[in-house]
Scaffold this motif. Structure first.
Motif, PDB file in Angstrom:
ATOM      1  N   UNK A 106      -0.565 -12.292  36.058  1.00 61.34           N
ATOM      2  CA  UNK A 106      -0.697 -13.508  35.252  1.00 61.34           C
ATOM      3  C   UNK A 106      -2.178 -13.756  34.973  1.00 61.34           C
ATOM      4  N   UNK A 107      -2.563 -13.857  33.694  1.00 62.87           N
ATOM      5  CA  UNK A 107      -3.975 -14.076  33.385  1.00 62.87           C
ATOM      6  C   UNK A 107      -4.398 -15.483  33.809  1.00 62.87           C
ATOM      7  N   UNK A 108      -5.597 -15.569  34.391  1.00 63.35           N
ATOM      8  CA  UNK A 108      -6.058 -16.883  34.856  1.00 63.35           C
ATOM      9  C   UNK A 108      -7.581 -16.942  34.899  1.00 63.35           C
ATOM     10  N   UNK A 109      -8.151 -17.698  33.962  1.00 61.36           N
ATOM     11  CA  UNK A 109      -9.576 -18.034  34.054  1.00 61.36           C
ATOM     12  C   UNK A 109      -9.755 -19.096  35.127  1.00 61.36           C
ATOM     13  N   UNK A 110      -8.676 -19.857  35.369  1.00 60.17           N
ATOM     14  CA  UNK A 110      -8.671 -20.921  36.371  1.00 60.17           C
ATOM     15  C   UNK A 110      -7.293 -20.963  37.030  1.00 60.17           C
ATOM     16  N   UNK A 111      -7.283 -21.046  38.348  1.00 63.53           N
ATOM     17  CA  UNK A 111      -6.042 -21.304  39.080  1.00 63.53           C
ATOM     18  C   UNK A 111      -6.134 -22.710  39.637  1.00 63.53           C
ATOM     19  N   UNK A 112      -5.140 -23.525  39.342  1.00 60.86           N
ATOM     20  CA  UNK A 112      -5.036 -24.856  39.936  1.00 60.86           C
ATOM     21  C   UNK A 112      -3.924 -24.777  40.971  1.00 60.86           C
ATOM     22  N   UNK A 113      -4.299 -24.905  42.234  1.00 62.18           N
ATOM     23  CA  UNK A 113      -3.352 -24.750  43.335  1.00 62.18           C
ATOM     24  C   UNK A 113      -2.972 -26.115  43.898  1.00 62.18           C
ATOM     25  N   UNK A 114      -1.746 -26.547  43.599  1.00 67.20           N
ATOM     26  CA  UNK A 114      -1.242 -27.803  44.144  1.00 67.20           C
ATOM     27  C   UNK A 114      -0.573 -27.612  45.500  1.00 67.20           C
ATOM     28  N   UNK A 115      -0.150 -26.391  45.812  1.00 69.77           N
ATOM     29  CA  UNK A 115       0.604 -26.184  47.053  1.00 69.77           C
ATOM     30  C   UNK A 115      -0.297 -25.987  48.261  1.00 69.77           C
ATOM     31  N   UNK A 116      -1.323 -25.181  48.137  1.00 68.36           N
ATOM     32  CA  UNK A 116      -2.263 -24.974  49.234  1.00 68.36           C
ATOM     33  C   UNK A 116      -1.610 -24.397  50.474  1.00 68.36           C
ATOM     34  N   UNK A 117      -2.106 -24.789  51.617  1.00 64.29           N
ATOM     35  CA  UNK A 117      -1.686 -24.227  52.892  1.00 64.29           C
ATOM     36  C   UNK A 117      -0.270 -24.620  53.306  1.00 64.29           C
ATOM     37  N   UNK A 118       0.352 -25.553  52.590  1.00 65.34           N
ATOM     38  CA  UNK A 118       1.706 -25.981  52.937  1.00 65.34           C
ATOM     39  C   UNK A 118       2.727 -24.866  52.741  1.00 65.34           C
ATOM     40  N   UNK A 119       2.444 -23.937  51.816  1.00 68.93           N
ATOM     41  CA  UNK A 119       3.343 -22.821  51.522  1.00 68.93           C
ATOM     42  C   UNK A 119       2.585 -21.517  51.747  1.00 68.93           C
ATOM     43  N   UNK A 120       2.651 -20.968  52.963  1.00 67.89           N
ATOM     44  CA  UNK A 120       1.841 -19.793  53.285  1.00 67.89           C
ATOM     45  C   UNK A 120       2.007 -18.615  52.317  1.00 67.89           C
ATOM     46  N   UNK A 121       3.214 -18.325  51.875  1.00 72.03           N
ATOM     47  CA  UNK A 121       3.421 -17.192  50.970  1.00 72.03           C
ATOM     48  C   UNK A 121       2.730 -17.422  49.628  1.00 72.03           C
ATOM     49  N   UNK A 122       2.829 -18.632  49.105  1.00 71.10           N
ATOM     50  CA  UNK A 122       2.184 -18.947  47.833  1.00 71.10           C
ATOM     51  C   UNK A 122       0.666 -18.991  47.995  1.00 71.10           C
TER      52      UNK A 122
END
Length: 176
Positions: A106-122
């Motif tokens: 998936x192309x990404x100049x920016x990743x916005x991560x809302x899940x963080x450490x709550x979902x280890x696999x993600x």
């Protein structure tokens, strides 16, 4: 079914250490074309409204959603990469190799991560993605994001408010 998180947590520690030491490449919103939004299924409604706002700004937005099981999958909007814990995660907590390849493509100049450490696999997928600019909510002492929003300790995290702050900063800063 995940038997233990020991191995993924060990790998996450390694990836977090590497993230702190890697070269950070800040970008302003004018320089960002492709955005990848990562969230948990319970936060999908908020994330979806954020995605629509980014698309209205002319950005190409992809999304990835983490879901513990089939019954928790958001079905009202099918344009996302779905990581299901009951199907796409092995017994040691790692996402399957095919899922890792799909996520990394998936192309990404920016990743916005809302899940963080709550979902280890993600979180694992986000940390090992080749994007050079990652943003998220700082929930621990680790500085894994290039740009982190720090919530007030006495308040529950409001993702919509955090997104608005992130967007405001990205539109105000310049990379040069």
């Amino acid at each position: 079914m995940i038997l233990t998180n020991y191995f993924i947590n060990r790998e996450l520690d390694k990836l977090m250490h590497e993230a702190v030491e890697r070269v950070h490449q800040y970008r302003s919103m004018n320089e960002i074309r492709n955005i990848l939004v990562v969230c948990d299924n319970k936060d999908w409604d908020v994330a979806r409204s954020c995605i629509e706002k980014l698309r209205a700004m002319g950005k190409t937005v992809n999304s990835a959603v983490y879901s513990p099981s089939a019954k928790d999958v958001p079905t009202w909007y099918s344009n996302y990469l779905l990581l299901r814990a009951d199907r796409d995660v092995n017994i040691f907590g790692f996402p399957e190799k095919t899922m890792q390849r799909q996520f990394n493509s998936l192309p990404a100049d920016l990743i916005i991560d809302f899940s963080g450490e709550k979902s280890p696999a993600m979180y694992y997928l986000v940390l090992q993605h080749p994007s050079t600019f990652k943003a998220g909510i700082k929930r621990s002492d680790a500085s894994v994001y290039d740009f982190a929003i720090i919530p007030n300790e006495d308040e529950e995290i409001d993702l919509k408010k955090m997104f608005e702050q992130l967007l405001n900063y990205l539109m105000t800063i310049t990379s040069k």
